[in-house]
Design a protein around this motif. Structure first.
Motif, PDB file in Angstrom:
ATOM      1  N   TYR A  64       0.828  -1.204   0.000  1.00  0.00           N
ATOM      2  CA  TYR A  64       0.000   0.000   0.000  1.00  0.00           C
ATOM      3  C   TYR A  64       0.862   1.253   0.000  1.00  0.00           C
ATOM      4  CZ  TYR A  64      -3.498   3.472   1.294  1.00  0.00           C
ATOM      5  OH  TYR A  64      -4.306   4.578   1.314  1.00  0.00           O
ATOM      6  N   ARG A  65       1.953   1.208   0.756  1.00  0.00           N
ATOM      7  CA  ARG A  65       2.868   2.341   0.772  1.00  0.00           C
ATOM      8  C   ARG A  65       3.507   2.538  -0.604  1.00  0.00           C
ATOM      9  NH1 ARG A  65       7.391   1.766   5.167  1.00  0.00           N
ATOM     10  NH2 ARG A  65       5.484   1.480   6.403  1.00  0.00           N
ATOM     11  N   SER A  66       3.873   1.437  -1.256  1.00  0.00           N
ATOM     12  CA  SER A  66       4.440   1.522  -2.595  1.00  0.00           C
ATOM     13  C   SER A  66       3.413   2.057  -3.587  1.00  0.00           C
ATOM     14  CB  SER A  66       4.933   0.142  -3.050  1.00  0.00           C
ATOM     15  OG  SER A  66       5.477   0.199  -4.348  1.00  0.00           O
ATOM     16  N   TYR A  67       2.165   1.599  -3.455  1.00  0.00           N
ATOM     17  CA  TYR A  67       1.086   2.112  -4.310  1.00  0.00           C
ATOM     18  C   TYR A  67       0.948   3.620  -4.145  1.00  0.00           C
ATOM     19  CZ  TYR A  67      -3.710   3.338  -5.581  1.00  0.00           C
ATOM     20  OH  TYR A  67      -4.804   3.968  -6.106  1.00  0.00           O
ATOM     21  N   GLN A  68       0.967   4.092  -2.911  1.00  0.00           N
ATOM     22  CA  GLN A  68       0.845   5.525  -2.667  1.00  0.00           C
ATOM     23  C   GLN A  68       1.986   6.297  -3.320  1.00  0.00           C
ATOM     24  OE1 GLN A  68       0.523   5.290   1.714  1.00  0.00           O
ATOM     25  NE2 GLN A  68      -1.444   6.345   1.500  1.00  0.00           N
ATOM     26  N   LYS A  69       3.194   5.729  -3.257  1.00  0.00           N
ATOM     27  CA  LYS A  69       4.344   6.401  -3.862  1.00  0.00           C
ATOM     28  C   LYS A  69       4.147   6.542  -5.372  1.00  0.00           C
ATOM     29  CE  LYS A  69       8.090   4.213  -4.999  1.00  0.00           C
ATOM     30  NZ  LYS A  69       9.381   3.474  -5.037  1.00  0.00           N
ATOM     31  N   TYR A  70       3.739   5.453  -6.013  1.00  0.00           N
ATOM     32  CA  TYR A  70       3.537   5.509  -7.460  1.00  0.00           C
ATOM     33  C   TYR A  70       2.362   6.414  -7.817  1.00  0.00           C
ATOM     34  CZ  TYR A  70       6.995   2.113  -9.028  1.00  0.00           C
ATOM     35  OH  TYR A  70       8.166   1.493  -9.348  1.00  0.00           O
ATOM     36  N   ASP A  71       1.309   6.359  -7.030  1.00  0.00           N
ATOM     37  CA  ASP A  71       0.153   7.205  -7.282  1.00  0.00           C
ATOM     38  C   ASP A  71       0.518   8.680  -7.131  1.00  0.00           C
ATOM     39  OD1 ASP A  71      -2.758   7.503  -7.766  1.00  0.00           O
ATOM     40  OD2 ASP A  71      -2.800   8.235  -5.704  1.00  0.00           O
ATOM     41  N   ASP A  72       1.331   8.993  -6.144  1.00  0.00           N
ATOM     42  CA  ASP A  72       1.781  10.370  -5.949  1.00  0.00           C
ATOM     43  C   ASP A  72       2.599  10.838  -7.149  1.00  0.00           C
ATOM     44  OD1 ASP A  72       0.556  10.338  -3.509  1.00  0.00           O
ATOM     45  OD2 ASP A  72       2.402  10.196  -2.330  1.00  0.00           O
ATOM     46  N   GLU A  73       3.497   9.987  -7.625  1.00  0.00           N
ATOM     47  CA  GLU A  73       4.346  10.359  -8.754  1.00  0.00           C
ATOM     48  C   GLU A  73       3.510  10.521 -10.033  1.00  0.00           C
ATOM     49  OE1 GLU A  73       7.490   7.529  -9.116  1.00  0.00           O
ATOM     50  OE2 GLU A  73       8.276   7.907  -7.109  1.00  0.00           O
ATOM     51  N   TRP A  74       2.533   9.642 -10.209  1.00  0.00           N
ATOM     52  CA  TRP A  74       1.693   9.692 -11.408  1.00  0.00           C
ATOM     53  C   TRP A  74       0.792  10.923 -11.395  1.00  0.00           C
ATOM     54  CZ3 TRP A  74       0.665   8.758 -16.152  1.00  0.00           C
ATOM     55  CH2 TRP A  74      -0.638   8.626 -16.648  1.00  0.00           C
ATOM     56  N   ASN A  75       0.244  11.247 -10.236  1.00  0.00           N
ATOM     57  CA  ASN A  75      -0.691  12.378 -10.129  1.00  0.00           C
ATOM     58  C   ASN A  75      -0.041  13.659  -9.635  1.00  0.00           C
ATOM     59  OD1 ASN A  75      -3.393  11.255 -10.862  1.00  0.00           O
ATOM     60  ND2 ASN A  75      -2.865   9.786  -9.260  1.00  0.00           N
ATOM     61  N   LEU A  76       1.289  13.633  -9.555  1.00  0.00           N
ATOM     62  CA  LEU A  76       2.051  14.831  -9.167  1.00  0.00           C
ATOM     63  C   LEU A  76       1.593  15.381  -7.832  1.00  0.00           C
ATOM     64  CD1 LEU A  76       2.119  16.647 -12.643  1.00  0.00           C
ATOM     65  CD2 LEU A  76       3.798  15.040 -11.700  1.00  0.00           C
ATOM     66  N   LYS A  77       1.386  14.445  -6.878  1.00  0.00           N
ATOM     67  CA  LYS A  77       0.920  14.849  -5.545  1.00  0.00           C
ATOM     68  C   LYS A  77       2.102  14.860  -4.574  1.00  0.00           C
ATOM     69  CE  LYS A  77      -2.205  11.647  -5.118  1.00  0.00           C
ATOM     70  NZ  LYS A  77      -3.311  10.818  -4.616  1.00  0.00           N
ATOM     71  N   LYS A  78       2.024  15.730  -3.610  1.00  0.00           N
ATOM     72  CA  LYS A  78       3.001  15.754  -2.510  1.00  0.00           C
ATOM     73  C   LYS A  78       2.257  15.343  -1.252  1.00  0.00           C
ATOM     74  CE  LYS A  78       6.139  19.243  -4.374  1.00  0.00           C
ATOM     75  NZ  LYS A  78       6.798  20.563  -4.125  1.00  0.00           N
TER      76      LYS A  78
END
Length: 242
Positions: A225-239
């Protein structure tokens, strides 16, 4: 297609899938890819069980056969209520048109939404050397992918599966009114493994990807889940603020 990140559920058993998805607090927000391994073992039951968790489904079986057979296969797959399905563009225009008709007819019979039809261009495991020496193709990889994408668009597909390396040419020569789904996604600190044409989430988005597919960097991570969040943040340009 909205900007979507898909998780490839490349697990051998349904129990492994359930264990993985149970680590996500909101599985109904996920789009997941079911491939050959799960579907060939469990069939439509695998789809239904994951749908019951609320996930959107990308059923990636890469159909390629004579048009009548592909029509019949897509007719049945459409009844499952999945969101995306795939065919090989190398099967030709007649086959892809038959695939689309099968999806439309099957969805109508089952009163389901018509799945999006995605054409597989060249697998991200195929290198230029393999394209030239094994497929005997005289085109460059970019030229080949653009040619297949144009054929797919003309044949009724809604988008294609492609590596990020071809995105610039695809957007320019095929158009931005077509969906581009990009596998082979790795963050800068993840190994590329057997993928030859990889990109980061940011690179894929920057060059025009409609969706990305991430597998082992999430599914084989100690903290998925933590890895998913990292990729999702990078894909959606979220901080994210922890």
């Amino acid at each position: 297609m909205k900007k979507t990140m898909m998780i490839a559920l490349d697990f051998p058993t349904q129990m492994d899938v359930n264990t993985f998805l149970d680590q996500f607090p909101y599985p109904e927000q996920l789009t997941v890819k079911i491939g050959m391994e799960l579907f060939y073992r469990y069939g439509p039951e695998a789809v239904q069980e994951i749908q019951n968790k609320g996930c959107s489904i990308f059923l990636d079986l890469k159909l390629m056969d004579i048009p009548n057979t592909v029509y019949a296969g897509m007719f049945q797959l459409a009844k499952l209520g999945v969101d995306y399905v795939t065919v090989h563009t190398l099967g030709g225009s007649e086959m892809m048109r038959a695939a689309k008709r099968g999806l439309v007819d099957g969805s109508r019979e089952a009163n389901k939404k018509v799945p999006e039809l995605l054409g597989v261009t060249e697998l991200t495991s195929i290198s230029q050397m393999a394209l030239t020496n094994e497929q005997n193709c005289s085109l460059t990889m970019n030229e080949q992918v653009v040619s297949l994408a144009n054929l797919a668009k003309a044949s009724g597909c809604d988008g294609v599966i492609t590596s990020a390396k071809e995105l610039n040419d695809l957007v320019e020569q095929v158009g931005d009114d077509f969906d581009y789904v990009v596998p082979g996604i790795r963050s800068r600190d993840d190994a590329s493994e057997d993928q030859k044409r990889v990109a980061t989430p940011e690179q894929a988005r920057e060059h025009g990807a409609s969706a990305i597919v991430v597998g082992r960097p999430i599914t084989q991570n100690e903290h998925p889940y933590r890895s998913y969040q990292k990729y999702d943040d990078e894909w959606n340009l979220k901080k994210r603020v922890d």
